[in-house]
Structure formats: C-alpha cells, structure tokens
Design a protein around this motif. Structure first.
Motif, PDB file in Angstrom:
ATOM      1  N   MET A   1       0.852  -1.187   0.000  1.00 15.59           N
ATOM      2  CA  MET A   1       0.000   0.000   0.000  1.00 15.59           C
ATOM      3  C   MET A   1       0.888   1.237   0.000  1.00 15.59           C
ATOM      4  O   MET A   1       1.808   1.364   0.806  1.00 15.59           O
ATOM      5  N   ARG A   2       0.592   2.145  -0.924  1.00 19.20           N
ATOM      6  CA  ARG A   2       1.372   3.370  -1.042  1.00 19.20           C
ATOM      7  C   ARG A   2       0.473   4.570  -0.777  1.00 19.20           C
ATOM      8  O   ARG A   2      -0.617   4.671  -1.333  1.00 19.20           O
ATOM      9  N   PHE A   3       0.937   5.465   0.095  1.00 13.63           N
ATOM     10  CA  PHE A   3       0.239   6.712   0.377  1.00 13.63           C
ATOM     11  C   PHE A   3       1.109   7.882  -0.060  1.00 13.63           C
ATOM     12  O   PHE A   3       2.340   7.857   0.143  1.00 13.63           O
ATOM     13  N   SER A   4       0.503   8.900  -0.639  1.00 15.70           N
ATOM     14  CA  SER A   4       1.171  10.172  -0.901  1.00 15.70           C
ATOM     15  C   SER A   4       0.350  11.255  -0.234  1.00 15.70           C
ATOM     16  O   SER A   4      -0.869  11.326  -0.429  1.00 15.70           O
ATOM     17  N   VAL A   5       0.999  12.088   0.576  1.00 10.87           N
ATOM     18  CA  VAL A   5       0.299  13.133   1.312  1.00 10.87           C
ATOM     19  C   VAL A   5       0.799  14.485   0.836  1.00 10.87           C
ATOM     20  O   VAL A   5       1.994  14.784   0.942  1.00 10.87           O
ATOM     21  N   VAL A   6      -0.102  15.273   0.309  1.00 10.63           N
ATOM     22  CA  VAL A   6       0.235  16.625  -0.147  1.00 10.63           C
ATOM     23  C   VAL A   6      -0.143  17.595   0.962  1.00 10.63           C
ATOM     24  O   VAL A   6      -1.321  17.701   1.336  1.00 10.63           O
ATOM     25  N   THR A   7       0.843  18.296   1.498  1.00  9.27           N
ATOM     26  CA  THR A   7       0.608  19.155   2.652  1.00  9.27           C
ATOM     27  C   THR A   7       1.540  20.369   2.627  1.00  9.27           C
ATOM     28  O   THR A   7       2.671  20.283   2.120  1.00  9.27           O
ATOM     29  N   ALA A   8       1.079  21.459   3.188  1.00  9.48           N
ATOM     30  CA  ALA A   8       1.924  22.651   3.352  1.00  9.48           C
ATOM     31  C   ALA A   8       2.736  22.578   4.635  1.00  9.48           C
ATOM     32  O   ALA A   8       3.593  23.437   4.882  1.00  9.48           O
ATOM     33  N   PHE A   9       2.502  21.539   5.441  1.00 12.03           N
ATOM     34  CA  PHE A   9       3.177  21.403   6.730  1.00 12.03           C
ATOM     35  C   PHE A   9       3.709  19.981   6.902  1.00 12.03           C
ATOM     36  O   PHE A   9       3.203  19.203   7.726  1.00 12.03           O
ATOM     37  N   PRO A  10       4.740  19.606   6.155  1.00 14.14           N
ATOM     38  CA  PRO A  10       5.250  18.221   6.198  1.00 14.14           C
ATOM     39  C   PRO A  10       5.781  17.807   7.559  1.00 14.14           C
ATOM     40  O   PRO A  10       5.811  16.617   7.882  1.00 14.14           O
ATOM     41  N   LEU A  98     -11.056   1.019   1.007  1.00 12.30           N
ATOM     42  CA  LEU A  98      -9.841   1.735   0.603  1.00 12.30           C
ATOM     43  C   LEU A  98      -8.605   0.839   0.621  1.00 12.30           C
ATOM     44  O   LEU A  98      -7.617   1.136  -0.054  1.00 12.30           O
ATOM     45  N   THR A  99      -8.638  -0.245   1.382  1.00 17.43           N
ATOM     46  CA  THR A  99      -7.487  -1.153   1.381  1.00 17.43           C
ATOM     47  C   THR A  99      -7.306  -1.831   0.033  1.00 17.43           C
ATOM     48  O   THR A  99      -6.242  -2.395  -0.236  1.00 17.43           O
ATOM     49  N   LYS A 100      -8.324  -1.801  -0.813  1.00 16.68           N
ATOM     50  CA  LYS A 100      -8.226  -2.419  -2.139  1.00 16.68           C
ATOM     51  C   LYS A 100      -7.489  -1.533  -3.133  1.00 16.68           C
ATOM     52  O   LYS A 100      -7.157  -1.975  -4.234  1.00 16.68           O
ATOM     53  N   LYS A 101      -7.232  -0.273  -2.750  1.00 16.49           N
ATOM     54  CA  LYS A 101      -6.514   0.648  -3.630  1.00 16.49           C
ATOM     55  C   LYS A 101      -5.005   0.433  -3.497  1.00 16.49           C
ATOM     56  O   LYS A 101      -4.502   0.123  -2.418  1.00 16.49           O
ATOM     57  N   ASP A 102      -4.283   0.605  -4.601  1.00 15.09           N
ATOM     58  CA  ASP A 102      -2.829   0.469  -4.562  1.00 15.09           C
ATOM     59  C   ASP A 102      -2.145   1.759  -4.134  1.00 15.09           C
ATOM     60  O   ASP A 102      -1.090   1.742  -3.502  1.00 15.09           O
ATOM     61  N   HIS A 103      -2.729   2.890  -4.502  1.00 15.35           N
ATOM     62  CA  HIS A 103      -2.097   4.182  -4.231  1.00 15.35           C
ATOM     63  C   HIS A 103      -3.169   5.179  -3.832  1.00 15.35           C
ATOM     64  O   HIS A 103      -4.100   5.440  -4.588  1.00 15.35           O
ATOM     65  N   ILE A 104      -3.042   5.731  -2.625  1.00 17.35           N
ATOM     66  CA  ILE A 104      -3.980   6.742  -2.142  1.00 17.35           C
ATOM     67  C   ILE A 104      -3.244   8.056  -1.979  1.00 17.35           C
ATOM     68  O   ILE A 104      -2.222   8.128  -1.286  1.00 17.35           O
ATOM     69  N   VAL A 105      -3.748   9.091  -2.634  1.00 20.64           N
ATOM     70  CA  VAL A 105      -3.194  10.442  -2.512  1.00 20.64           C
ATOM     71  C   VAL A 105      -4.110  11.234  -1.591  1.00 20.64           C
ATOM     72  O   VAL A 105      -5.308  11.359  -1.848  1.00 20.64           O
ATOM     73  N   LEU A 106      -3.550  11.762  -0.517  1.00 19.14           N
ATOM     74  CA  LEU A 106      -4.314  12.544   0.452  1.00 19.14           C
ATOM     75  C   LEU A 106      -3.965  14.021   0.295  1.00 19.14           C
ATOM     76  O   LEU A 106      -2.788  14.403   0.402  1.00 19.14           O
ATOM     77  N   ILE A 107      -4.955  14.842   0.034  1.00 17.09           N
ATOM     78  CA  ILE A 107      -4.781  16.272  -0.152  1.00 17.09           C
ATOM     79  C   ILE A 107      -5.173  16.981   1.135  1.00 17.09           C
ATOM     80  O   ILE A 107      -6.346  16.954   1.539  1.00 17.09           O
ATOM     81  N   CYS A 108      -4.206  17.595   1.809  1.00 18.09           N
ATOM     82  CA  CYS A 108      -4.478  18.248   3.094  1.00 18.09           C
ATOM     83  C   CYS A 108      -4.821  19.716   2.882  1.00 18.09           C
ATOM     84  O   CYS A 108      -3.979  20.507   2.432  1.00 18.09           O
ATOM     85  N   GLY A 109      -6.038  20.072   3.197  1.00 18.40           N
ATOM     86  CA  GLY A 109      -6.438  21.463   3.137  1.00 18.40           C
ATOM     87  C   GLY A 109      -5.964  22.221   4.363  1.00 18.40           C
ATOM     88  O   GLY A 109      -5.442  21.642   5.322  1.00 18.40           O
ATOM     89  N   HIS A 110      -6.134  23.525   4.342  1.00 14.63           N
ATOM     90  CA  HIS A 110      -5.787  24.375   5.480  1.00 14.63           C
ATOM     91  C   HIS A 110      -6.576  25.666   5.355  1.00 14.63           C
ATOM     92  O   HIS A 110      -7.207  25.921   4.320  1.00 14.63           O
ATOM     93  N   TYR A 111      -6.553  26.478   6.394  1.00 15.88           N
ATOM     94  CA  TYR A 111      -7.281  27.741   6.371  1.00 15.88           C
ATOM     95  C   TYR A 111      -8.768  27.469   6.114  1.00 15.88           C
ATOM     96  O   TYR A 111      -9.397  26.730   6.852  1.00 15.88           O
ATOM     97  N   GLU A 112      -9.326  28.050   5.021  1.00 13.38           N
ATOM     98  CA  GLU A 112     -10.732  27.829   4.696  1.00 13.38           C
ATOM     99  C   GLU A 112     -10.939  26.610   3.800  1.00 13.38           C
ATOM    100  O   GLU A 112     -12.056  26.315   3.392  1.00 13.38           O
ATOM    101  N   GLY A 113      -9.864  25.914   3.467  1.00 13.15           N
ATOM    102  CA  GLY A 113      -9.972  24.738   2.617  1.00 13.15           C
ATOM    103  C   GLY A 113      -9.219  24.919   1.316  1.00 13.15           C
ATOM    104  O   GLY A 113      -8.231  25.676   1.253  1.00 13.15           O
TER     105      GLY A 113
END
Length: 416
Positions: A1-10, A98-113
């Motif tokens: 399982m691969r996750f990618s997290v897009v965030t302004a606060f790593p 969701l465990t059936k997915k190979d790659h999940i990209v998580l988009i982290c919002g902030h402020y008002e979204g």
C-alpha cells in the motif's frame, strides 16, 4: 500500500511515521508513505500557495499548486482523497474498501480549505472523520492512513486482534484487563482468570454484545449476532398447518429443492438444526432418505460440503414436537419467532429481534411456513412475529420459502 500526502506542513508527519506500529510498518516496507511539500509547487518564488477567498471569508489554497503536485505524483489507478468536513463519514466499511486501492493520494487542506474547482476536477472522494472542524487536513490524513494500514497483513502483530476490534464485525469490542487482578478494590472478572479459554471466549462475546446494546444499539443493523448467542439457533419449516390459496388448512408436500437450499443457508449462517415438520410418515421418511443419501455420497468422496449441510436435517411430526425436542436438547424453552408474508399487528422489525435475542440469550427457533403461509392458529402460540420481507415497490412479496429463509438468516446473522 502506497500513500502520498500533499501538505503545506510536512513536519506534522515526522513523529507519526517514525513511531509505534506505523513507524515499524514503514521501516519494514509494509506500507510506503510519501510526504509531498505543497510549497515546492508554489505559484511564485515567495512560496505562495493560498490567496483570499472570493466574496470574503479568509484564505483558500489555490488550485494550481495542488494540480502541479498531483500531476507529479499520481499514477494510473491513484485514488485522490480530500479530508473535509463535507465528506462522507469514515467508517470501517469505507476503510476496508480503501485497502483495495494500490495508491492513495491525500490532499491536506488548510485555512478555509482548497479551491472547489480542484475538488471537482481532481478529487475522487471527500472523507470526514467526524462532525467537527479542524485547522487542517493533516490529522485526518493520519487517521485515514492509520485505519487503513492496520488492515494490511503484517502491520498488526496478531491478525485476529484486528478481526475482534470494534466495528470490524459490527459489534463493539469487549472490555480488556491486565495485572494486577485487584486494583483499588476492582477485580478482573473471574471468567478471564479461570484458565478456561472457552469460558473466557464466551464471556468476551457476551460482554461485547452487552456493551453494544448499552452504548451503540444502532450498530446491530450491520452486525451478525450469531457468534454472540451462547444458545442454539433452530430453523423450523412447517408443512402443516399451512394454508392453500383458498385459505384452507392443508398439509403441503416436502420438496427436495427446499431441503437442499435451506440446509445450505442454515449451514452458512450457523443454524444448529433444520427441523422439517410434516405429519405424513412417508414425507418424513423421504427427508431421512435424502439426508442419508448424501451421507453415503460423502463416504464415497462426493461433495462433502453438501453432506455436511444436509446433516442438519431432522424430520418431525408437528410444531409442538419440534419445540419439545429443542427444549429437551437445550434444557430451556426456546424463543419462537414466526415469519409471514402478511402484515401482522405487533410484528417486529429485524433490529428489534436482534436486540431481544441478545438480551435474552435463550435458544432461538425461527418458524417458516410453506404453501401460502402458516395457519392463523400458529400465531397464537409463538412468542414473536417478524415483519414481512418487503422490497422494490413493496407490493409484491411472494418469495419462495427458500429465498425467504436466505433473506431472513442474512438479516439476522450476516454481518455488513
């Protein structure tokens, strides 16, 4: 399982990815988590990723940095998830999907979204972890990663611990205790210290049921209650007294198809015995002959699963005889529940029957009628009546008894 997290606060994720079970899973390559700094994809040299909301209301993450980051990391089959208060609520069912997915990209919002146009164009699923608002999507992203990761083989040490957790099979988890046996006057239940593993297992199932009834009875709608009942479950198929299409009381004929299909449903859902009620000796002999045939077939190496199911069959002369047989076997009167395709005053919904069965924890006998249904006199001698099976436009509910048995057993003893 691969996750990618897009965030302004790593920096949020440093401890999370290096600690405890998740840290070990990353180190052992059970999961892969890539943290993508959104500021690396900023719109200008100042690292700008947000701007004022049109119409007022605060800062919003711009679509272009998000889009560039996503284009850089996504692959064929990537599932893009945006943690958001407006999303579908995270449940165990969704986690398992969701465990059936190979790659999940998580988009982290902030402020008002984040800009709604990016959501419309690029996001596959919005997920909420509850009806409240956080300062950003980083904590929900961690929750989602943790919930999914623990279902991946090898991440949690004991896989049976996962299957026994709250929500996995619909019920809440049972209470847990450790040493000392006595702490500030409170003792560990004796069932857990007796050394009797069967006694401990039974206690845990009953406590899980009691806790669910007390705290979250709504969960029963998706829980299979059979493992939480300590007494036997019996299915009785009556060929007398039943009605014909003219409303007369008759004896209907036993059919081999009913015996085969209902036996398999009983075996699937944990029914202890399938009692076929007919006053005709020749019909009872036919039931025994069919069951005996498949037992011999099994001994010759043919279809052992069919033999196992048909071994549940028992022919009996009357409903009263069947109930007496159950009472003798269980040393306790069963709770008798009749089924019908008609509207009957006081009939119970399935959720209520589940609650009653768990609370009483007595032997359970579910009674079905053949032909045009059980004779009216039968309903005067049962404890409860189930509401009829309804579906579609609700006007046609003339199911075969084989189909009705499968539906009823699944609603009571199937989970999710």
């Amino acid at each position: 399982m691969r996750f990618s997290v897009v965030t302004a606060f790593p920096e949020y994720f440093e401890a999370f990815l290096n600690t405890s079970i998740i840290g070990r899973a990353v180190k052992e390559a059970k999961i892969e988590v890539e943290i993508v700094n959104l500021r690396d994809y900023a719109s200008n040299r100042y690292g700008q990723i947000d701007d004022y909301s049109y119409g007022g209301g605060g800062m919003v993450i711009m679509p272009e940095p998000l889009y560039r980051a996503l284009e850089d990391i996504k692959s064929a089959g990537s599932c893009v998830v945006y943690p958001s208060p407006q999303g579908v609520v995270l449940t165990q069912d969704l986690v398992e999907a969701l465990t059936k997915k190979d790659h999940i990209v998580l988009i982290c919002g902030h402020y008002e979204g984040i800009d709604e146009r990016f959501v419309e164009k690029c996001v596959d699923l919005e997920i909420s972890i509850g009806d409240y608002v956080l300062t950003g999507g980083e904590l929900p992203a961690m929750v989602i990663i943790d919930a999914i990761s623990r279902l991946i083989p090898g991440v949690v040490g004991k896989e049976e611990a996962v299957s026994e957790d709250s929500f996995y099979k619909g019920m809440l988890d049972y209470p847990h205790y450790t040493r000392p046996v006595n702490w500030q006057g409170l003792e560990v239940p004796k069932e857990l210290t007796s050394g009797n593993h069967q006694e401990a297992a039974t206690w845990r199932r009953r406590e899980a049921a009691a806790r669910t009834l007390r705290r979250r009875p709504d969960l029963l709608s998706r829980a299979g209650i059979r493992p939480y009942l300590t007494k036997g479950v019996y299915l009785m198929l009556a060929h007398y007294p039943v009605l014909n299409k003219s409303g007369n009381v008759v004896t209907s004929a036993v059919t081999g198809l009913d015996l085969h299909d209902i036996s398999r449903s009983c075996m699937t859902f944990g029914v202890d015995k399938f009692l076929v009620v007919t006053p005709l000796r020749s019909q009872r002999e036919m039931v025994s002959k069919i069951a005996g045939h498949w037992q011999k077939a099994h001994e010759m190496g043919l279809n052992p699963l069919r033999a196992e199911a048909l071994n549940l069959l028992k022919a009996i002369g009357s409903i009263d005889s069947g109930l007496a047989w159950i009472e003798k076997k269980e040393r306790e009167k069963p709770l008798v529940v009749a089924t019908t395709a008609k509207q009957v005053k006081g009939a119970l919904p399935y959720l209520e029957l589940k609650r009653i069965a768990l609370e009483k924890d007595v032997p359970l006998c579910i009674l079905f009628g053949t032909s045009w249904g059980l004779a009216d006199e039968v309903f005067d001698h049962v404890d409860l009546v189930l509401k009829p099976i309804m579906g579609g436009n609700g006007e046609y509910n003339h199911l075969s008894v084989r189909s009705a048995v499968a539906v009823v057993l699944d609603r009571l003893f199937g989970w999710r």
